[in-house]
Scaffold this motif. Structure first.
Motif: not given
Length: 146
Positions: A43, A45, A67, A70, A90, A92, A94
């Motif tokens: 994911y 951002m 967040q 996501g 996984t 995350t 940005s």
């Protein structure tokens, strides 16, 4: 490897929670199950796409909201993978989505990227969304557009 199918060890599936991304997660999990590979759900951002940003507190609030959003998308991908008996990693990030997707693919030796043709931020694009199109134009890794 099953039959004449290509085996993929590491499959990257960027997700933004859109219907196309959900279908991409489904296909990434199916391919990983067939070949014994790992799904990498990512994911990104994209704070620049946030509804509003005026002050530093708005930026912090927006990042926190993104967040949480996501995390829901990544949890859904993990659940789908677990149901299929597939390992799911996984992450995350940005930044600019296509740059983060391409960097992740390089850093993790991804064999295949599975992406939705249109994401949340570009539902009116006629065929292929801008992020997907830019990833296609900048990578040597095979990309499956769902």
């Amino acid at each position: 490897m099953v039959g004449d199918a290509i085996a993929y060890d590491d499959i990257l599936v960027p997700t933004d929670g859109s219907k196309a991304a959900e279908r991409a997660v489904e296909q990434a999990v199916e391919l990983a199950a067939e070949s014994g590979g790992t799904v990498h759900a990512l994911y990104v951002m994209n704070v620049g796409d946030a509804d509003f940003m005026v002050t530093p507190s708005d930026i912090a609030e927006t990042k926190e909201r993104l967040q949480k959003k996501g995390a829901r998308f990544l949890d859904a991908a993990t659940d789908r993978a677990e149901q299929a008996g597939v390992e799911c990693v996984t992450a995350t990030k940005s930044g600019i989505p296509e740059d983060e997707i391409l960097d992740y693919a390089r850093e993790h030796g991804v064999d295949l990227v599975v992406m939705g043709r249109r994401g949340r931020s570009d539902p009116d694009k006629p065929l292929i969304g801008s992020t997907t199109k830019r990833v296609l134009g900048k990578t040597d890794v095979p990309v499956r557009v769902v």
